[in-house]
Design a protein around this motif. Sequence first.
Motif, PDB file in Angstrom:
ATOM      1  N   ARG A  32       0.879  -1.014   0.132  1.00 32.08           N
ATOM      2  CA  ARG A  32       0.104   0.471  -0.115  1.00 32.08           C
ATOM      3  C   ARG A  32       0.686   0.941   0.102  1.00 32.08           C
ATOM      4  N   SER A  33       0.287   2.011  -0.659  1.00 33.05           N
ATOM      5  CA  SER A  33       1.286   3.396  -0.930  1.00 33.05           C
ATOM      6  C   SER A  33       0.746   4.656  -0.365  1.00 33.05           C
ATOM      7  N   LEU A  34       1.793   4.912   0.710  1.00 32.32           N
ATOM      8  CA  LEU A  34       1.105   6.512   1.449  1.00 32.32           C
ATOM      9  C   LEU A  34       2.230   7.379   0.947  1.00 32.32           C
ATOM     10  N   ALA A  35       1.745   8.610  -0.108  1.00 36.32           N
ATOM     11  CA  ALA A  35       2.213   9.116  -0.704  1.00 36.32           C
ATOM     12  C   ALA A  35       2.707  10.504   0.639  1.00 36.32           C
ATOM     13  N   LEU A  36       3.616  11.058   1.910  1.00 42.30           N
ATOM     14  CA  LEU A  36       3.606  11.852   3.142  1.00 42.30           C
ATOM     15  C   LEU A  36       5.272  12.351   2.724  1.00 42.30           C
ATOM     16  N   ASP A  37       5.100  13.758   2.416  1.00 45.73           N
ATOM     17  CA  ASP A  37       6.635  14.400   3.464  1.00 45.73           C
ATOM     18  C   ASP A  37       7.010  14.137   4.374  1.00 45.73           C
ATOM     19  N   CYS A  38       7.784  13.410   4.954  1.00 41.63           N
ATOM     20  CA  CYS A  38       8.274  13.224   6.169  1.00 41.63           C
ATOM     21  C   CYS A  38       9.100  14.076   7.186  1.00 41.63           C
ATOM     22  N   LYS A  39       9.236  14.823   6.059  1.00 45.80           N
ATOM     23  CA  LYS A  39      10.572  15.989   6.393  1.00 45.80           C
ATOM     24  C   LYS A  39       9.114  17.740   7.028  1.00 45.80           C
ATOM     25  N   ARG A  40       8.331  17.211   6.772  1.00 44.43           N
ATOM     26  CA  ARG A  40       7.122  18.756   7.113  1.00 44.43           C
ATOM     27  C   ARG A  40       6.775  18.186   8.629  1.00 44.43           C
ATOM     28  N   PRO A  41       7.048  19.143   9.362  1.00 44.07           N
ATOM     29  CA  PRO A  41       6.357  19.001  10.638  1.00 44.07           C
ATOM     30  C   PRO A  41       4.490  18.496  10.986  1.00 44.07           C
ATOM     31  N   GLU A  42       4.276  19.309  10.237  1.00 46.39           N
ATOM     32  CA  GLU A  42       2.578  18.440  10.017  1.00 46.39           C
ATOM     33  C   GLU A  42       2.461  17.138   9.710  1.00 46.39           C
ATOM     34  N   ALA A  43       3.709  16.268   9.168  1.00 44.44           N
ATOM     35  CA  ALA A  43       3.353  14.863   9.000  1.00 44.44           C
ATOM     36  C   ALA A  43       4.091  14.538  10.256  1.00 44.44           C
ATOM     37  N   ARG A  44       4.151  14.421  11.506  1.00 46.21           N
ATOM     38  CA  ARG A  44       4.852  13.886  12.284  1.00 46.21           C
ATOM     39  C   ARG A  44       3.330  13.209  13.309  1.00 46.21           C
ATOM     40  N   PRO A  45       2.073  13.676  13.077  1.00 50.39           N
ATOM     41  CA  PRO A  45       1.396  13.202  14.020  1.00 50.39           C
ATOM     42  C   PRO A  45       0.709  11.875  12.656  1.00 50.39           C
ATOM     43  N   VAL A  46       1.013  12.294  12.020  1.00 51.59           N
ATOM     44  CA  VAL A  46       0.873  11.360  11.010  1.00 51.59           C
ATOM     45  C   VAL A  46       2.139   9.831  11.460  1.00 51.59           C
ATOM     46  N   LEU A  47       2.986   9.925  11.105  1.00 50.47           N
ATOM     47  CA  LEU A  47       3.922   9.243  11.552  1.00 50.47           C
ATOM     48  C   LEU A  47       3.983   8.379  12.492  1.00 50.47           C
ATOM     49  N   ASP A  48       3.858   9.223  13.831  1.00 52.26           N
ATOM     50  CA  ASP A  48       3.339   9.004  15.024  1.00 52.26           C
ATOM     51  C   ASP A  48       2.059   7.620  15.126  1.00 52.26           C
ATOM     52  N   ARG A  49       1.254   8.472  14.620  1.00 52.32           N
ATOM     53  CA  ARG A  49       0.178   6.983  14.651  1.00 52.32           C
ATOM     54  C   ARG A  49       0.446   5.288  13.908  1.00 52.32           C
ATOM     55  N   LEU A  50       1.657   5.855  12.830  1.00 52.81           N
ATOM     56  CA  LEU A  50       1.345   5.099  11.665  1.00 52.81           C
ATOM     57  C   LEU A  50       2.319   4.070  12.670  1.00 52.81           C
ATOM     58  N   LEU A  51       3.381   4.400  13.584  1.00 53.90           N
ATOM     59  CA  LEU A  51       4.384   3.861  13.985  1.00 53.90           C
ATOM     60  C   LEU A  51       3.670   3.393  15.457  1.00 53.90           C
ATOM     61  N   GLU A  52       2.920   3.746  15.485  1.00 50.45           N
ATOM     62  CA  GLU A  52       2.435   3.365  16.660  1.00 50.45           C
ATOM     63  C   GLU A  52       2.126   1.310  17.179  1.00 50.45           C
ATOM     64  N   ARG A  53       1.729   1.664  15.264  1.00 54.05           N
ATOM     65  CA  ARG A  53       0.523   0.208  15.251  1.00 54.05           C
ATOM     66  C   ARG A  53       1.558  -0.620  14.154  1.00 54.05           C
ATOM     67  N   ALA A  54       2.575  -0.344  14.192  1.00 54.17           N
ATOM     68  CA  ALA A  54       4.018  -0.891  13.199  1.00 54.17           C
ATOM     69  C   ALA A  54       4.600  -2.034  14.082  1.00 54.17           C
ATOM     70  N   ASP A  55       4.576  -3.243  13.776  1.00 56.23           N
ATOM     71  CA  ASP A  55       5.662  -4.279  14.277  1.00 56.23           C
ATOM     72  C   ASP A  55       6.710  -4.384  13.489  1.00 56.23           C
ATOM     73  N   VAL A  56       6.888  -3.836  12.026  1.00 58.97           N
ATOM     74  CA  VAL A  56       7.923  -4.121  11.674  1.00 58.97           C
ATOM     75  C   VAL A  56       8.969  -2.276  11.147  1.00 58.97           C
ATOM     76  N   VAL A  57       9.247  -1.284  11.319  1.00 60.81           N
ATOM     77  CA  VAL A  57       9.843  -0.671  10.481  1.00 60.81           C
ATOM     78  C   VAL A  57      11.204  -1.041   9.668  1.00 60.81           C
ATOM     79  N   VAL A  58      11.423  -0.642   8.537  1.00 58.82           N
ATOM     80  CA  VAL A  58      12.344  -0.851   7.491  1.00 58.82           C
ATOM     81  C   VAL A  58      13.017   0.553   6.522  1.00 58.82           C
ATOM     82  N   GLN A  59      13.654   0.846   6.812  1.00 57.41           N
ATOM     83  CA  GLN A  59      13.781   2.258   6.281  1.00 57.41           C
ATOM     84  C   GLN A  59      16.403   1.830   5.300  1.00 57.41           C
ATOM     85  N   ASN A  60      16.004   2.979   3.818  1.00 59.78           N
ATOM     86  CA  ASN A  60      17.142   2.442   3.945  1.00 59.78           C
ATOM     87  C   ASN A  60      16.937   4.266   2.929  1.00 59.78           C
TER      88      ASN A  60
END
Length: 414
Positions: free
Chosen positions: A78-106
């Motif tokens: 599933r594709s989520l288009a989100l500018d993670c550098k924007r401070p307004e995106a932080r609440p989205v990231l927080d909720r997303l990470l709270e429900r995550a089992d795994v996070v991968v980044q490169n």
Amino acid sequence: MPDRPGTPTPAPAPPLAGTVVVSFEQAVSAPYCTRMLADLGAEVVKVEHPRSGDLTRWFDDAADGMATYFVWLNRNKRSLALDCKRPEARPVLDRLLERADVVVQNLAPGSARRLGLDAATLVERYPSLVAVDISGYGTGGPLDHRRAYDLLVQAESGSCAATGRADAPAKPGIPIADIGTAMQAAAGIMAALLARARTGAGAALQVSMFDTAADFLGFALLYAHYTGEERAPIGMSSPIVAPYNAYPTKDGRTVVLGTTNDAEWQRLARDLIGRPDLADDPSLATTPQRCAQRARLDEAVGAWAATLELAEICARADAAGIGNAEFNRVTEVVDHPQLTARGRWREVGSPVGPLASLLPPVITPAWPTPLEDVPALGEHTAAILTDLGFTPEAQDELRRAGALRPAHDQSGDS
């Protein structure tokens, strides 16, 4: 309690069903890792920049308008288009990470740490999380700041020097640094999930392309370590066994024949090419001796192969218990009978319609293999945000702030 007679048996679920993977990914190594997890049933949320997306989306348009790289790596996501550098995106990231089992980044070197998305930071914040940093050169050392692509890492790690010929080093056509790193990361993730099931504790993992490529050098690196020398690459042959090479055939094809031990050499010489004189030659009795006389052996095998057609050579080699293969162009593998006879080609959906996709290499009747669509950029943004509790009005605010794609460019969102 056992099911009552006539009750349908529930369909088995893939082993990672219910596992939520959030990936800040691009190019090959992280996307291939998460595709492996998605193929095993994980829900993978691919976070992409709302304007540029994953760079492989634009590599070509050969797959009916989509890039072949992207189609290969991104089914079942599933594709989520989100500018993670924007401070307004932080609440989205927080909720997303709270429900995550795994996070991968490169992400590029330093980017994840600046965003608080590096594995160590995430696991400190979410102790049950399995988080993975995929990088070019790992943390520490003089090269950890460098951007890394497959060719660059293969050149730096010695892989290119071990490929091709001594006077013409080459990059393997398969991006082994990328793919190998993805596989190492996926294996580490599944081991960490297994450990978490026992202890409840997550893990911060680091996997680098350079370490993977160096490990894949294996015997070549150890040989150099202990001798101070390296075996020169010799094209389609092997520097450690002989005869083992590609030979032209009577019908203009190429056969690859190989021996890996003394018994196979005896069968090849006596039973396959009809040269008992070579089989009885004491100067060819061992692998090191045969390697020292590689040119002599290649001449003998090549002269024999030139008198026969490819199909007959392969049949005779099979009968003699000698490893053999046809040299195929990539275009010939598309319709390879080993793929078609076993139904390895399937179709997946995409923004441009059904596209060809190969089934995962792991085969089992124990669970189904998901084959869901390749997503458009930001296709699932609205649905994911709604799942996370963001109202349509809140989503509009995020768009106005620039954290999401502009309203006029939401054709892919649903």
